[in-house]
Design a protein around this motif. Structure first.
Motif, short mmCIF file in Angstrom:
data_model
loop_
_atom_site.label_atom_id
_atom_site.label_comp_id
_atom_site.label_asym_id
_atom_site.label_seq_id
_atom_site.Cartn_x
_atom_site.Cartn_y
_atom_site.Cartn_z
N SER A 1 5.65 -19.21 8.29
CA SER A 1 4.70 -18.91 7.23
C SER A 1 4.00 -17.59 7.55
O SER A 1 3.70 -17.30 8.72
N LEU A 2 3.74 -16.82 6.52
CA LEU A 2 3.05 -15.55 6.73
C LEU A 2 1.58 -15.80 7.07
O LEU A 2 0.95 -16.70 6.50
N PRO A 3 1.01 -15.04 7.98
CA PRO A 3 -0.41 -15.20 8.33
C PRO A 3 -1.31 -14.95 7.11
O PRO A 3 -0.93 -14.26 6.17
N ASP A 4 -2.51 -15.52 7.15
CA ASP A 4 -3.47 -15.29 6.08
C ASP A 4 -3.76 -13.79 5.96
O ASP A 4 -3.95 -13.09 6.96
N GLY A 5 -3.80 -13.33 4.72
CA GLY A 5 -4.08 -11.92 4.47
C GLY A 5 -2.85 -11.04 4.44
O GLY A 5 -2.96 -9.85 4.11
N VAL A 6 -1.69 -11.61 4.79
CA VAL A 6 -0.43 -10.84 4.73
C VAL A 6 0.31 -11.24 3.47
O VAL A 6 0.70 -12.40 3.29
N ASN A 7 0.52 -10.30 2.57
CA ASN A 7 1.23 -10.56 1.32
C ASN A 7 2.58 -9.86 1.32
O ASN A 7 2.76 -8.83 1.97
N VAL A 8 3.51 -10.43 0.59
CA VAL A 8 4.86 -9.87 0.51
C VAL A 8 4.83 -8.57 -0.28
O VAL A 8 4.31 -8.52 -1.40
N THR A 9 5.40 -7.53 0.30
CA THR A 9 5.49 -6.24 -0.38
C THR A 9 6.95 -5.80 -0.42
O THR A 9 7.78 -6.27 0.36
N VAL A 10 7.25 -4.89 -1.33
CA VAL A 10 8.59 -4.32 -1.43
C VAL A 10 8.46 -2.80 -1.48
O VAL A 10 7.44 -2.27 -1.88
N ASN A 11 9.53 -2.15 -1.05
CA ASN A 11 9.57 -0.68 -1.08
C ASN A 11 10.28 -0.25 -2.35
O ASN A 11 11.48 -0.47 -2.52
N PHE A 12 9.52 0.37 -3.25
CA PHE A 12 10.06 0.79 -4.54
C PHE A 12 9.90 2.30 -4.66
O PHE A 12 8.80 2.80 -4.87
N PHE A 13 11.03 3.02 -4.47
CA PHE A 13 11.02 4.48 -4.47
C PHE A 13 9.96 5.04 -3.51
O PHE A 13 9.26 6.01 -3.83
N GLY A 14 9.85 4.41 -2.33
CA GLY A 14 8.94 4.89 -1.31
C GLY A 14 7.53 4.32 -1.39
O GLY A 14 6.71 4.57 -0.51
N TRP A 15 7.24 3.56 -2.45
CA TRP A 15 5.91 2.96 -2.61
C TRP A 15 5.95 1.51 -2.13
O TRP A 15 6.84 0.75 -2.50
N GLU A 16 4.97 1.11 -1.32
CA GLU A 16 4.85 -0.29 -0.90
C GLU A 16 3.94 -1.02 -1.87
O GLU A 16 2.76 -0.71 -1.98
N LEU A 17 4.52 -1.96 -2.60
CA LEU A 17 3.77 -2.70 -3.62
C LEU A 17 3.98 -4.19 -3.44
O LEU A 17 5.01 -4.64 -2.94
N SER A 18 3.00 -4.98 -3.89
CA SER A 18 3.17 -6.43 -3.95
C SER A 18 4.38 -6.75 -4.83
O SER A 18 4.58 -6.11 -5.87
N ASN A 19 5.18 -7.72 -4.41
CA ASN A 19 6.39 -8.02 -5.18
C ASN A 19 6.06 -8.49 -6.61
O ASN A 19 6.76 -8.14 -7.56
N THR A 20 4.98 -9.24 -6.77
CA THR A 20 4.62 -9.71 -8.12
C THR A 20 3.98 -8.60 -8.95
O THR A 20 4.22 -8.51 -10.16
N ALA A 21 3.17 -7.76 -8.31
CA ALA A 21 2.59 -6.63 -9.05
C ALA A 21 3.69 -5.69 -9.54
O ALA A 21 3.65 -5.21 -10.68
N LEU A 22 4.71 -5.45 -8.70
CA LEU A 22 5.83 -4.61 -9.11
C LEU A 22 6.55 -5.21 -10.31
O LEU A 22 6.90 -4.51 -11.26
N MET A 23 6.76 -6.53 -10.28
CA MET A 23 7.43 -7.19 -11.39
C MET A 23 6.64 -7.00 -12.69
O MET A 23 7.22 -6.70 -13.75
N SER A 24 5.33 -7.14 -12.63
CA SER A 24 4.52 -6.97 -13.84
C SER A 24 4.59 -5.55 -14.36
O SER A 24 4.62 -5.32 -15.57
N PHE A 25 4.68 -4.56 -13.46
CA PHE A 25 4.75 -3.17 -13.88
C PHE A 25 6.12 -2.84 -14.51
O PHE A 25 6.20 -2.07 -15.48
N VAL A 26 7.20 -3.41 -13.95
CA VAL A 26 8.53 -3.18 -14.52
C VAL A 26 8.62 -3.78 -15.92
O VAL A 26 9.15 -3.17 -16.86
#
Length: 450
Positions: A56-81
């Motif tokens: 399990s990920l530690p508290d305060g650590v959220n999943v991020t993805v690298n999108f064209f060099g930007w580190e974003l939350s995976n769900t925030a990226l989905m909402s922007f796409v």
């Protein structure tokens, strides 16, 4: 080929497109793909950041993805796409609709976007979080295909049925969509649970289902009620036709006020529906199986929403006959406000099931009622695709606003619960605007108010 209003064969064919395309809305937008996306991006994040897959990920650590060099939350990226796809739909659909009305070939546009969406769904089979830009490009075009096809699909409603039948037929379409999509979702769930197929094969099945059943629609729907002669420069005449419709639109006070209310309350509805699965995956404490959260309970909740949504559309249709469309919409919006507030505090699967049941009862009903109410407010016209393009553009700009707002709230507060509860703002404004719609502009709108 002219359209005769009330033709049962044509109406059945029109309804079948809801059966065909709703699998995108359920399997891709709401169920299998959001869970698949969260799982594969989480797994990739753990692999690249030194965590074990079962850890399990530690508290305060959220999943991020690298999108064209930007580190974003995976769900925030989905909402922007999704926001980007809806922005494109809202920009292009009015122009395409104007051309379709002038040329009388709505069905060809409907087919093109149907095939674009179905093919894009199939390419999601190759989704790779290490090449997330390519994977989300497929999702981007699938979204454009689905939502742009609905512009031309919705525009057929006032052409195939009398105003008194719009509520019933619109509700029938949504209900058929819920039933058809549930069947495919259950098939996908069985295949995944029995390990017959990997989850990504479900995206291929969506494309096949969409293509196959849409053929029943194309066999009976004519191109348009209009028969214009194609002339040189007809594309620009399509734009001029759209401008003419816009000038008419400005004079319909009730239609303008209704669209203003629709913009706000539908922004809330669509944002909640698009992001609900991501919220449930992150914020609800699901049972753990083999070191991982068990996703079967979440899919069951989504099936519950669909099952109740089919019945909810008919319940609201019957209620509207008693108290009118506007009051019925008002009641559903109040319930949606309660849903947003409740989402802020729920944590357990049982609480989420109760909330999902409530969502199901009002989800299909508010969509079907919103569509049929708009069709009743239309002036006498043959430019139905152009008028429905304004409806569609209002819907899509609202979704752009809502999903951007949702993703931004998550980034600011680092908590999706604040994102969900803040969506209640759109419902409150929509409710206020709904009851500012004048009661009298045309004399043939029986059943809209009372």
């Amino acid at each position: 080929m002219a359209i005769q209003k009330g033709d049962k064969k044509v109406i059945r064919g029109w309804v079948m497109y809801d059966w065909a395309n709703s699998v995108y809305n359920l399997v891709i937008s709401s169920a299998i793909f959001p869970i698949f996306y969260d799982n594969v991006t989480t797994k990739h994040f753990k692999e690249t950041h030194g965590y074990l897959e079962t850890q399990s990920l530690p508290d305060g650590v959220n999943v991020t993805v690298n999108f064209f060099g930007w580190e974003l939350s995976n769900t925030a990226l989905m909402s922007f796409v999704l926001s980007a796809s809806f922005l494109c739909v809202s920009f292009f659909s009015p122009f395409l609709s104007g051309i379709a009305d002038y040329l009388g070939n709505k069905k060809r546009f409907l087919q093109f976007f149907c095939y674009l969406g179905a093919a894009s769904c199939m390419t999601l089979y190759f989704f790779d979080p290490a090449k997330i830009e390519l994977g989300l490009t497929s999702l981007f075009f699938a979204s454009i295909g689905f939502w742009n096809s609905l512009v031309f699909y919705n525009a057929y409603l006032p052409e195939i049925a009398e105003p008194k039948d719009h509520d019933k037929i619109s509700a029938r379409g949504f209900s058929m969509g819920y039933i058809g999509s549930m069947i495919l979702l259950i098939i996908c769930l069985v295949l995944i649970q029995t390990k017959t197929l990997e989850a990504k094969w479900c995206f291929v099945l969506v494309g096949i289902w969409w293509l196959l059943f849409s053929q029943f629609t194309y066999r009976v729907l004519p191109n348009s009620v209009r028969k214009e002669t194609k002339e040189k420069g007809y594309i620009w005449k399509g734009f001029r036709e759209l401008r003419h419709v816009f000038m008419e639109f400005r004079q319909t006070i009730r239609l303008k006020k209704y669209l203003t209310a629709f913009f706000f309350f539908n922004t809330g509805v669509q944002t909640v529906m698009l992001m609900a699965t991501f919220f449930a995956k992150k914020e609800i404490l699901w049972p753990v199986k083999d070191g991982k959260p068990d996703d079967s309970g979440l899919i069951i909740a989504i099936l519950l929403i669909q099952l109740l949504g089919a019945g909810g559309a008919f319940i609201m249709s019957r209620l509207s006959r008693r108290i009118g469309n506007i009051r019925t919409l008002g009641i559903s919006i109040v319930i949606w406000i309660g849903i947003c507030c409740a989402a802020f505090i729920i944590k357990t699967p049982v609480q989420f099931y109760a909330l999902a049941a409530t969502v199901g009862l009002v989800m299909g009903g508010v969509q079907a009622m919103a569509r049929s109410t708009y069709s009743k407010f239309l002036p006498e016209t043959e430019d139905h695709a152009s008028y429905f393009s304004f409806y569609d553009a209002t819907e899509k700009i609202g979704i752009v606003t809502g999903t951007l707002f949702f993703g931004t709230m998550e980034i600011i507060f680092d908590d999706m619960r604040f994102s969900v509860v803040s969506v209640a703002f759109f419902f409150v404004v929509g409710l206020v605007m709904l009851f500012r719609i004048p009661k009298h502009e045309r004399s043939d709108l029986e059943g809209v108010y009372e």
